[in-house]
Design an enzyme around this catalytic site. Structure first.
Site, short mmCIF file in Angstrom:
data_model
loop_
_atom_site.label_atom_id
_atom_site.label_comp_id
_atom_site.label_asym_id
_atom_site.label_seq_id
_atom_site.Cartn_x
_atom_site.Cartn_y
_atom_site.Cartn_z
N ASP A 69 0.86 -1.18 0.00
CA ASP A 69 0.00 0.00 0.00
C ASP A 69 0.90 1.24 0.00
OD1 ASP A 69 -2.50 1.41 0.30
OD2 ASP A 69 -1.86 1.84 2.34
N THR A 102 -3.04 5.38 -4.13
CA THR A 102 -1.96 6.09 -3.43
C THR A 102 -0.62 5.92 -4.14
OG1 THR A 102 -1.79 4.16 -2.00
CG2 THR A 102 -2.98 6.04 -1.14
N THR A 103 -0.40 4.74 -4.71
CA THR A 103 0.86 4.51 -5.43
C THR A 103 0.82 5.24 -6.78
OG1 THR A 103 0.92 2.33 -4.42
CG2 THR A 103 2.46 2.72 -6.19
N ASP A 395 -8.96 -0.15 1.73
CA ASP A 395 -8.89 0.54 0.43
C ASP A 395 -10.15 0.27 -0.39
OD1 ASP A 395 -6.46 1.38 1.21
OD2 ASP A 395 -5.32 0.54 -0.44
#
Length: 535
Positions: A69, A102-103, A395
Site C-alpha cells: 500500500d 496512493t501509489t 482501500d
C-alpha cells in the site's frame, strides 16, 4: 576579502545552507523521482511487496510490516528531501480522500517531474513547462469526464459496477486470490450503509486462525468482550444504557490512604457508606428502564451482583473505540451521570447473544436500531497477513464508499491514461509555441502508468504499450492491458473498472504537486537550534 571573492558576504546564520537555481531544482527533482522509483514496483496486479522494518528499541510497536500500500510505505519512511515530502503528502491526501490510488498518484507525479527535468536541462523556462502542463491537464480532464459512465440510477447495474471496482482494487493487493469473495463482502457492507456518510458502522475484526477465505460478514455489531458470569447469555428486545463511569468503589481504597480510627467498627461504617453509595448509583441506573448496562470501565463484584438482582445484564470494560461505535450503532448516548433518566437516550437492538469466533467468545448485537451496522470478520494465518488484509479491505471499502456518492466509473488497466495521452497529443498540434513540448512531456508521463504496470508483471512493456497505443489510435477507446495472459484487451467484458473520483483525484493531485516542485529555484535549510549550555 576572501569571503567577498567567494560570492559576497553571507547573510545566513552559521550552519544554515542554501541551494540556488539549477542546484536547487536538481535536488528537488531527484528527491521526488527517487520516491516515485521507490513505490513504482508495488503498482498493479503483479506489484511486489515491501518489508518495513522499524528502528530497534521501539518495543511492541516495532513489528515489521509487509505491505504494498503506497500510503503505508511512504508514511513509514523517514525522508529528509523537501520535494519528496510533497509527494508523501499527496499520497496521504489520496488515501484520506479516496482510499485507493496512493501509489499511482506518486508514480504519476514523479514521471511528470522526470520529463520536466529533461526540458529544464534543455533550457526551457519552468513557467513555460507549467503553462504546457496546465493545458495538458485541462485536456486530460475533459477526456476522462467524457469516458466516465454512470449507472447510479440502476441499482442492479450499479451493484455490478461496484463489484467490478472492488475486484480491480483488490487485484493489486494480498487478497487478489480471494478477490471475488472479498469484493462481495465489501460491496454488501457498503450497500448496507444506504448512502449514509459513516464508514464507522462497518467494523473490521481480525482473528488469527483458519484461512483468508473463511472471512465472513456478520450483520449487526460485534463487541470483543464476554458477558459477565451469571448473566443470561441470550437476551431479546434489549434496551441498552451505554456508560462511561466508575463502578469499582466497592473495593475499599481506604487501606491505601491514611485514616486514623478508634476501632474496626468505624472502618465497617465507612465500608457500609461506600456500599450504600454504590447501591444508590445502581438503583439510579436501573430507573432508566434499561435491561442491559454496558460500561466503558470495570464493573466490580458488588455492583455486578446488584445488576443481577435487578435483572440487568452487565457488560464491563468495552474498549473505547468499541464504546463510541457501539453507541452510534445502537443510537444511544454515552452517559456518565444518572440523575436525569428522561434526558438519556437508550440504545435499541432486538437480540444480544454470545458467539464463538475461532477460540474467542464475543458478544453479538443483532437488529440494531441503526440497521446499517455490520461487521467483517477477517481470518488469516498470521497477524502480518491480517494487518495487510485489513489495509487492502480498507482501500476497497473506501473506494466503494466514494463511488456510492460519486457514481461515475471508468475503465482500468491503463486504458484511461492511454486515452488521455492520445487526446493530449492531438491537442498539441493546435498549440503554437514551446508549450507543445511540455504537453508532450505530460502525455508521455501518463503513458508511463501502463508501461510500469507491464514491467511489474514481467512482460515486454514497449511491445504491449505500442499495441495499446495502436488500439486507441484505431478508436478502440476501452482497450487496456490484461495481465493474466499479458495482452491488450477490451476492458468492458473483463470488468476492469475504477472509480472516476479516484482517477480524477490522482490526475489533479499529481499535476499540482509536479507544478509546485517545478517552480522551486531555491532551497534554504535553516541552522539547527542550539541547545542550552553550548551543547
Amino acid at each position: 576579502m576572501h569571503r567577498v571573492l567567494a560570492g559576497g558576504p553571507s547573510i545566513l546564520k552559521e550552519n544554515a545552507s542554501e541551494e540556488r537555481g539549477e542546484n536547487a531544482r536538481l535536488q528537488a527533482f531527484i528527491g521526488a523521482i527517487a520516491i516515485g522509483d521507490l513505490v513504482k514496483s508495488t503498482l498493479g496486479p503483479k506489484g511486489m511487496d515491501k518489508i518495513l522494518q522499524p528502528m530497534p528499541g521501539q518495543g511492541a510497536q516495532g513489528q515489521a510490516t509487509v505491505t504494498n500500500d503506497g500510503a503505508t510505505i511512504l508514511k513509514s519512511i523517514w525522508i529528509d528531501n523537501p520535494a519528496a515530502k510533497i509527494l508523501v503528502d499527496i499520497s496521504k491526501t489520496q488515501d484520506a480522500e479516496c482510499g485507493d490510488g496512493t501509489t499511482s498518484v506518486v508514480v504519476l507525479a514523479a514521471e511528470m517531474l522526470r520529463n520536466a527535468q529533461v526540458l529544464v536541462e534543455q533550457k526551457m523556462h519552468p513557467q513555460v513547462i507549467i503553462k504546457g502542463y496546465r493545458l495538458a491537464l485541462a485536456t486530460a480532464r475533459e477526456t476522462l469526464e467524457a469516458m466516465a459512465q454512470d449507472n447510479g440510477s440502476d441499482p442492479v447495474a450499479f451493484r455490478e459496477d461496484l463489484l467490478k471496482i472492488a475486484r480491480t482494487t483488490l487485484s493489486s493487493k494480498l487478497l487478489k486470490h480471494e478477490k471475488d469473495h472479498f469484493a462481495t463482502l465489501a460491496v454488501d457492507a457498503v450497500l448496507r450503509l444506504k448512502g449514509k456518510p459513516n464508514l464507522d458502522y462497518i467494523q473490521v475484526i481480525k482473528k488469527p486462525g483458519a484461512s483468508l477465505k473463511d472471512s465472513f460478514l456478520e450483520e449487526g455489531f460485534i463487541l470483543e468482550k464476554k458477558i459477565s458470569v451469571g448473566h443470561p447469555k441470550l437476551l431479546n428486545d434489549c434496551k441498552i444504557l451505554v456508560a462511561n463511569c466508575q463502578m469499582d468503589t466497592d473495593k475499599i481504597k481506604i487501606y491505601g490512604a491514611r485514616v486514623k480510627t478508634d476501632s474496626f467498627e468505624a472502618v465497617a461504617e465507612i465500608e457500609k457508606a461506600e456500599k450504600d453509595k454504590m447501591k444508590t448509583k445502581v438503583e439510579k441506573i436501573c430507573k432508566h428502564g434499561c435491561n442491559v448496562f454496558i460500561n466503558r470501565q470495570l464493573v466490580y463484584n458488588y455492583p455486578d451482583q446488584l445488576f443481577k438482582d435487578n435483572g440487568v445484564m452487565a457488560i464491563e470494560h468495552s474498549d473505547f473505540e468499541g464504546s463510541e461505535r457501539l453507541a452510534a450503532v445502537l443510537g444511544a448516548d454515552i452517559v456518565s451521570t444518572f440523575d436525569n433518566p428522561e434526558q438519556v437516550k437508550l440504545g435499541q437492538c432486538s437480540q444480544i447473544s454470545e458467539m464463538l469466533i475461532g477460540e474467542d467468545k464475543v458478544i453479538k448485537f443483532s437488529g440494531c436500531s441503526q440497521g446499517e451496522a455490520c461487521t467483517i470478520i477477517l481470518r488469516g494465518a498470521s497477524t502480518h497477513i491480517l494487518d495487510e488484509a485489513e489495509r487492502s479491505l480498507h482501500d476497497a471499502l473506501a473506494v466503494l464508499y466514494q463511488t456510492v456518492q460519486e457514481t461515475r466509473v471508468v475503465y482500468g488497466g491503463g486504458c484511461c491514461e492511454m486515452a488521455m495521452s492520445k487526446a493530449i497529443m492531438e491537442k498539441m498540434g493546435q498549440v503554437e509555441g514551446k508549450e507543445q513540448m511540455a504537453m508532450e512531456a505530460f502525455g508521455k508521463a501518463l503513458q508511463q502508468i501502463p508501461t510500469i504496470l507491464a514491467d511489474n508483471s514481467g512482460y515486454d512493456s514497449a511491445e504491449l504499450v505500442g499495441q495499446l497505443r495502436a488500439a486507441h489510435a484505431r478508436g478502440q477507446g476501452s482497450y487496456g492491458l490484461e495481465f493474466t495472459t499479458g495482452r491488450v484487451a477490451d476492458m468492458a467484458p473483463l470488468g476492469i473498472m475504477e472509480s472516476f473520483r479516484s482517477k480524477i483525484s490522482q490526475l489533479c493531485s499529481a499535476a499540482e504537486a509536479a507544478e509546485m516542485i517545478i517552480r522551486v529555484d531555491d532551497i534554504i535549510k535553516n541552522a539547527p537550534r542550539q541547545r542550552e549550555g553550548g551543547m
